[in-house]
Scaffold this motif. Structure first.
Motif, PDB file in Angstrom:
ATOM      1  N   UNK A 147     -13.527  12.502 -66.272  1.00 43.93           N
ATOM      2  CA  UNK A 147     -13.389  13.134 -64.959  1.00 43.93           C
ATOM      3  C   UNK A 147     -12.847  12.125 -63.975  1.00 43.93           C
ATOM      4  N   UNK A 148     -12.539  12.585 -62.763  1.00 40.70           N
ATOM      5  CA  UNK A 148     -11.975  11.675 -61.765  1.00 40.70           C
ATOM      6  C   UNK A 148     -12.973  10.587 -61.369  1.00 40.70           C
ATOM      7  N   UNK A 149     -14.224  10.990 -61.152  1.00 39.43           N
ATOM      8  CA  UNK A 149     -15.282  10.069 -60.747  1.00 39.43           C
ATOM      9  C   UNK A 149     -16.610  10.648 -61.196  1.00 39.43           C
ATOM     10  N   UNK A 150     -17.651   9.856 -61.184  1.00 41.58           N
ATOM     11  CA  UNK A 150     -18.958  10.361 -61.583  1.00 41.58           C
ATOM     12  C   UNK A 150     -19.402  11.525 -60.698  1.00 41.58           C
ATOM     13  N   UNK A 151     -19.110  11.424 -59.421  1.00 39.21           N
ATOM     14  CA  UNK A 151     -19.550  12.456 -58.494  1.00 39.21           C
ATOM     15  C   UNK A 151     -18.884  13.804 -58.761  1.00 39.21           C
ATOM     16  N   UNK A 152     -17.719  13.773 -59.402  1.00 38.80           N
ATOM     17  CA  UNK A 152     -17.000  15.019 -59.687  1.00 38.80           C
ATOM     18  C   UNK A 152     -17.357  15.605 -61.046  1.00 38.80           C
ATOM     19  N   UNK A 153     -18.204  14.938 -61.817  1.00 36.74           N
ATOM     20  CA  UNK A 153     -18.486  15.341 -63.197  1.00 36.74           C
ATOM     21  C   UNK A 153     -19.826  16.078 -63.269  1.00 36.74           C
ATOM     22  N   UNK A 154     -19.758  17.382 -63.439  1.00 39.84           N
ATOM     23  CA  UNK A 154     -20.964  18.212 -63.457  1.00 39.84           C
ATOM     24  C   UNK A 154     -21.765  18.000 -64.737  1.00 39.84           C
ATOM     25  N   UNK A 171     -12.628   8.288 -64.650  1.00 37.19           N
ATOM     26  CA  UNK A 171     -11.328   7.623 -64.668  1.00 37.19           C
ATOM     27  C   UNK A 171     -11.259   6.457 -63.694  1.00 37.19           C
ATOM     28  N   UNK A 172     -11.964   6.557 -62.558  1.00 38.54           N
ATOM     29  CA  UNK A 172     -11.904   5.467 -61.586  1.00 38.54           C
ATOM     30  C   UNK A 172     -12.690   4.235 -62.032  1.00 38.54           C
ATOM     31  N   UNK A 173     -13.430   4.373 -63.140  1.00 38.23           N
ATOM     32  CA  UNK A 173     -14.175   3.243 -63.685  1.00 38.23           C
ATOM     33  C   UNK A 173     -13.616   2.750 -65.014  1.00 38.23           C
ATOM     34  N   UNK A 174     -13.202   3.679 -65.866  1.00 42.06           N
ATOM     35  CA  UNK A 174     -12.822   3.311 -67.233  1.00 42.06           C
ATOM     36  C   UNK A 174     -11.383   3.642 -67.591  1.00 42.06           C
ATOM     37  N   UNK A 175     -10.635   4.285 -66.688  1.00 42.14           N
ATOM     38  CA  UNK A 175      -9.277   4.686 -67.010  1.00 42.14           C
ATOM     39  C   UNK A 175      -9.263   5.971 -67.828  1.00 42.14           C
ATOM     40  N   UNK A 176      -8.137   6.238 -68.472  1.00 44.16           N
ATOM     41  CA  UNK A 176      -7.991   7.448 -69.268  1.00 44.16           C
ATOM     42  C   UNK A 176      -8.870   7.399 -70.506  1.00 44.16           C
ATOM     43  N   UNK A 177      -9.201   8.575 -71.019  1.00 46.57           N
ATOM     44  CA  UNK A 177     -10.030   8.657 -72.214  1.00 46.57           C
ATOM     45  C   UNK A 177      -9.345   7.991 -73.395  1.00 46.57           C
ATOM     46  N   UNK A 178     -10.132   7.306 -74.219  1.00 50.80           N
ATOM     47  CA  UNK A 178      -9.611   6.658 -75.421  1.00 50.80           C
ATOM     48  C   UNK A 178      -9.579   7.688 -76.557  1.00 50.80           C
ATOM     49  N   UNK A 179      -8.590   8.544 -76.511  1.00 51.38           N
ATOM     50  CA  UNK A 179      -8.486   9.600 -77.515  1.00 51.38           C
ATOM     51  C   UNK A 179      -8.192   9.034 -78.895  1.00 51.38           C
TER      52      UNK A 179
END
Length: 317
Positions: A147-154, A171-179
């Motif tokens: 998600x964009x940030x923890x606060x945006x992740x339900x 994403x603001x902490x870890x970047x894009x998901x490591x798919x």
């Protein structure tokens, strides 16, 4: 897939509670007005909220299927949307009575020994019941949630009980998901379920093709190659009529104008409401519901967006 040509019942549901589930995400808990059970559903199902004339929106059920007394949905405010999410956020209050259709499931959880779940933003709502079902079944599973940030992740707090099986990746902490890493370390034969924004779905599809991958879209799949743009004829087997579909007209519009009863909702190929059985001819599939095997079989089509690759298409209408 389920043939949903015939009308589905519409029922009333009372808004029991309303709360903020994350930044920009509003949760509604719905109950039967007179108490008692609501229709049964399974992980991956969604319902239609009939919010007003021409305003029908689909939302994933994200509660517990075993609890028949309540349904839970979560709605992301879409600033550039068509008005449905804004209405839910700005006007719906606890105690309101809503008209609801469904549930319907175009994204069922298949039995498997192992799963990789990939959620992006509000896509977590479709996967929450799947995670619970996989865990209850003793499957080997992992959830990658971005998600964009923890606060945006339900529902981060709700997922915390699963411990290391869940990777929360703002994403603001870890970047894009490591798919690549998640897919490389998934158990052999694991089914992959993904729901979220289009860039995430496309990225997963580029890395994981074939029957092990299952995705659900909230917006139409981009159509890169649309060869079936010519006019064609549709034969309505049950009514014995032949309907002309113009090059700039949908099958849905043409057959409804001819008097055929076809239920529809999204009109963009994402909800599966208008799925219709094909008896002859070759559909030009442009929906975001059918998987590749179902498209190749050509047994059904979404008449709101799909067309025909043959001069005549025969439908069970």
């Amino acid at each position: 897939m389920t043939d949903t040509r015939t009308a589905e019942p519409v029922l009333d549901a009372r808004v029991r509670t309303v709360r903020t589930a994350a930044d920009g995400v509003r949760e509604l808990v719905l109950t039967a007005p007179a108490g008692g059970p609501l229709p049964a559903w399974s992980p991956g199902a969604h319902i239609d909220l009939l919010l007003g004339p021409g305003l029908v929106r689909q939302y994933s059920l994200c509660g517990d299927p075993e609890n028949r007394t309540r349904w839970r949905v979560a709605v992301l405010r879409q600033p550039l949307g068509r008005g449905g999410s804004a209405l839910v956020h700005d006007r719906i209050r606890a105690g309101d009575l809503l008209r609801v259709r469904g549930p319907r499931n175009n994204f069922p959880l298949r039995p498997a020994a192992a799963y990789l779940f990939v959620a992006g933003g509000i896509g977590i709502t479709a996967l929450l019941p799947m995670v619970a079902a996989a865990d209850a079944a003793g499957a080997d599973w992992r959830l990658l949630y971005g998600g964009r940030s923890r606060r945006s992740m339900a529902y981060r707090e709700e997922l915390a009980r699963y411990g290391s099986c869940v990777d929360v990746c703002p994403q603001d902490e870890t970047g894009l998901l490591d798919l690549d890493g998640a897919l490389a370390t998934a158990p052999f034969g694991a089914l992959v379920y993904c729901c979220g924004p289009e860039p995430l779905l496309r990225a997963v599809e580029q890395r994981c093709a074939g029957p092990r991958l299952h995705v659900e879209r909230f917006a139409p799949r981009p159509v890169e190659d649309a060869p079936g743009t010519a006019a064609f004829e549709v034969v309505l087997r049950r009514s014995g009529r032949t309907v002309h579909v113009a090059a700039d007209e949908s099958v849905l519009a043409a057959v409804q104008a001819a008097g055929a009863a076809v239920l529809d909702s999204c009109r963009e190929g994402t909800c599966g409401t208008c799925e219709t059985t094909v008896l002859a001819g070759r559909p030009d599939h442009r929906d975001s519901v059918l998987d590749e095997d179902e498209r190749a079989a050509g047994a059904t089509m979404m008449v709101c967006v799909s067309r025909s690759l043959t001069p005549v298409l025969e439908l069970d209408l």
